[in-house]
Write a protein that holds these residues in place. Structure first.
Motif, PDB file in Angstrom:
ATOM      1  N   GLY A 128       0.810  -1.210   0.000  1.00  0.00           N
ATOM      2  CA  GLY A 128       0.000   0.000   0.000  1.00  0.00           C
ATOM      3  C   GLY A 128       0.843   1.259   0.000  1.00  0.00           C
ATOM      4  N   ASP A 129       0.197   2.338   0.376  1.00  0.00           N
ATOM      5  CA  ASP A 129       0.887   3.627   0.432  1.00  0.00           C
ATOM      6  C   ASP A 129       0.994   4.101   1.879  1.00  0.00           C
ATOM      7  OD1 ASP A 129      -1.676   4.539   1.057  1.00  0.00           O
ATOM      8  OD2 ASP A 129      -2.013   5.398  -0.933  1.00  0.00           O
ATOM      9  N   LEU A 130       1.462   5.313   2.059  1.00  0.00           N
ATOM     10  CA  LEU A 130       1.680   5.837   3.403  1.00  0.00           C
ATOM     11  C   LEU A 130       0.400   5.837   4.237  1.00  0.00           C
ATOM     12  CD1 LEU A 130       3.767   6.995   5.341  1.00  0.00           C
ATOM     13  CD2 LEU A 130       3.222   9.267   4.444  1.00  0.00           C
ATOM     14  N   ALA A 131      -0.735   6.103   3.605  1.00  0.00           N
ATOM     15  CA  ALA A 131      -2.008   6.105   4.337  1.00  0.00           C
ATOM     16  C   ALA A 131      -2.296   4.731   4.943  1.00  0.00           C
ATOM     17  CB  ALA A 131      -3.149   6.532   3.416  1.00  0.00           C
ATOM     18  N   ASP A 132      -1.911   3.666   4.254  1.00  0.00           N
ATOM     19  CA  ASP A 132      -2.099   2.315   4.782  1.00  0.00           C
ATOM     20  C   ASP A 132      -1.232   2.092   6.018  1.00  0.00           C
ATOM     21  OD1 ASP A 132      -3.946   1.278   2.756  1.00  0.00           O
ATOM     22  OD2 ASP A 132      -2.247   1.473   1.391  1.00  0.00           O
ATOM     23  N   PHE A 133      -0.013   2.583   5.986  1.00  0.00           N
ATOM     24  CA  PHE A 133       0.880   2.471   7.144  1.00  0.00           C
ATOM     25  C   PHE A 133       0.352   3.298   8.316  1.00  0.00           C
ATOM     26  CE2 PHE A 133       3.570   0.607   4.022  1.00  0.00           C
ATOM     27  CZ  PHE A 133       4.456  -0.207   4.722  1.00  0.00           C
ATOM     28  N   GLU A 134      -0.181   4.473   8.020  1.00  0.00           N
ATOM     29  CA  GLU A 134      -0.756   5.306   9.082  1.00  0.00           C
ATOM     30  C   GLU A 134      -1.969   4.640   9.728  1.00  0.00           C
ATOM     31  OE1 GLU A 134      -1.290   8.840   6.756  1.00  0.00           O
ATOM     32  OE2 GLU A 134       0.676   9.649   7.354  1.00  0.00           O
ATOM     33  N   ALA A 135      -2.808   3.995   8.906  1.00  0.00           N
ATOM     34  CA  ALA A 135      -3.981   3.287   9.439  1.00  0.00           C
ATOM     35  C   ALA A 135      -3.546   2.118  10.323  1.00  0.00           C
ATOM     36  CB  ALA A 135      -4.873   2.806   8.296  1.00  0.00           C
ATOM     37  N   VAL A 136      -2.529   1.382   9.891  1.00  0.00           N
ATOM     38  CA  VAL A 136      -2.017   0.264  10.685  1.00  0.00           C
ATOM     39  C   VAL A 136      -1.414   0.789  11.988  1.00  0.00           C
ATOM     40  CG1 VAL A 136      -0.163  -1.469  10.762  1.00  0.00           C
ATOM     41  CG2 VAL A 136      -1.718  -1.386   8.807  1.00  0.00           C
ATOM     42  N   TYR A 137      -0.669   1.883  11.921  1.00  0.00           N
ATOM     43  CA  TYR A 137      -0.101   2.463  13.142  1.00  0.00           C
ATOM     44  C   TYR A 137      -1.217   2.806  14.124  1.00  0.00           C
ATOM     45  CZ  TYR A 137       2.481   5.155  16.485  1.00  0.00           C
ATOM     46  OH  TYR A 137       3.020   5.585  17.673  1.00  0.00           O
ATOM     47  N   SER A 138      -2.260   3.433  13.630  1.00  0.00           N
ATOM     48  CA  SER A 138      -3.381   3.826  14.495  1.00  0.00           C
ATOM     49  C   SER A 138      -4.030   2.613  15.157  1.00  0.00           C
ATOM     50  CB  SER A 138      -4.406   4.604  13.665  1.00  0.00           C
ATOM     51  OG  SER A 138      -5.492   4.971  14.455  1.00  0.00           O
ATOM     52  N   MET A 139      -4.258   1.568  14.376  1.00  0.00           N
ATOM     53  CA  MET A 139      -4.860   0.343  14.919  1.00  0.00           C
ATOM     54  C   MET A 139      -3.947  -0.288  15.975  1.00  0.00           C
ATOM     55  SD  MET A 139      -6.085  -3.009  12.819  1.00  0.00           S
ATOM     56  CE  MET A 139      -7.144  -4.237  13.557  1.00  0.00           C
ATOM     57  N   LEU A 140      -2.658  -0.364  15.665  1.00  0.00           N
ATOM     58  CA  LEU A 140      -1.708  -0.963  16.603  1.00  0.00           C
ATOM     59  C   LEU A 140      -1.561  -0.123  17.872  1.00  0.00           C
ATOM     60  CD1 LEU A 140       1.043  -2.168  14.108  1.00  0.00           C
ATOM     61  CD2 LEU A 140      -0.568  -3.597  15.388  1.00  0.00           C
ATOM     62  N   SER A 141      -1.561   1.192  17.722  1.00  0.00           N
ATOM     63  CA  SER A 141      -1.444   2.066  18.884  1.00  0.00           C
ATOM     64  C   SER A 141      -2.647   1.895  19.814  1.00  0.00           C
ATOM     65  CB  SER A 141      -1.322   3.522  18.422  1.00  0.00           C
ATOM     66  OG  SER A 141      -1.185   4.379  19.519  1.00  0.00           O
ATOM     67  N   SER A 142      -3.839   1.897  19.248  1.00  0.00           N
ATOM     68  CA  SER A 142      -5.049   1.677  20.050  1.00  0.00           C
ATOM     69  C   SER A 142      -5.024   0.299  20.708  1.00  0.00           C
ATOM     70  CB  SER A 142      -6.299   1.796  19.181  1.00  0.00           C
ATOM     71  OG  SER A 142      -6.427   3.095  18.681  1.00  0.00           O
TER      72      SER A 142
END
Length: 152
Positions: A128-142
């Motif tokens: 994916g692109d950077l937005a996909d990494f940001e979404a994964v970061y958000s999920m993992l952080s939560s």
């Protein structure tokens, strides 16, 4: 309650699991007793490599440094060294279940099941692109925050 030792696992140990390791380590920085925290991959393609640059960048943008991590493949000893072995998706969980020794002491979990009580998977952002990494970061952080709250 002392936080358990955790091994986060994804496919290549360059995207999701290094992020989870970095986030969880960051969240436990102030703990009096530091739990053992690590990450690994079920595959060995990236052994010795740093995390994907997009994972490094997304983590850094959130105040988490994962740049010194290096990919490694899961070892049989991990099933005895860690309390929890946490897979990012069902495919990797199935590989862990088929690899784990019958006398393993670690309990195996799907990340979202342990964190949120759901059967969701943490999507692999690699293609994916950077937005996909940001979404994964958000999920993992939560999810890491939710897990830590359960262990307190």
């Amino acid at each position: 309650m002392t936080a358990p030792s955790i091994l986060f696992v994804c496919l290549g140990n360059i995207c999701r699991s290094p992020l989870a390791e970095g986030i969880y380590r960051h969240l436990t920085q102030g703990a009096s007793e530091k739990p053992l925290i690590a990450s690994a991959g079920t595959g060995g393609w990236h052994v010795g490599n740093p995390p994907d640059r997009r994972s490094i960048n997304v983590a850094a943008a959130n105040g988490v440094d994962i740049s010194r991590q290096r990919a490694r493949q899961i070892l049989l000893s991990d099933f005895f060294e860690f309390d929890l072995v946490v897979a990012m998706d069902r495919s990797n969980l199935a590989r862990l279940q088929s690899t784990a020794p019958v006398d393993a002491t670690a309990s195996l979990h799907l990340f979202a099941e342990l964190a949120f009580g759901t059967s969701d998977e943490v999507p692999d952002p690699y293609y994916g692109d950077l937005a996909d990494f940001e979404a994964v970061y958000s999920m993992l952080s939560s999810g890491c925050s939710a897990m830590l709250a359960k262990f307190e």
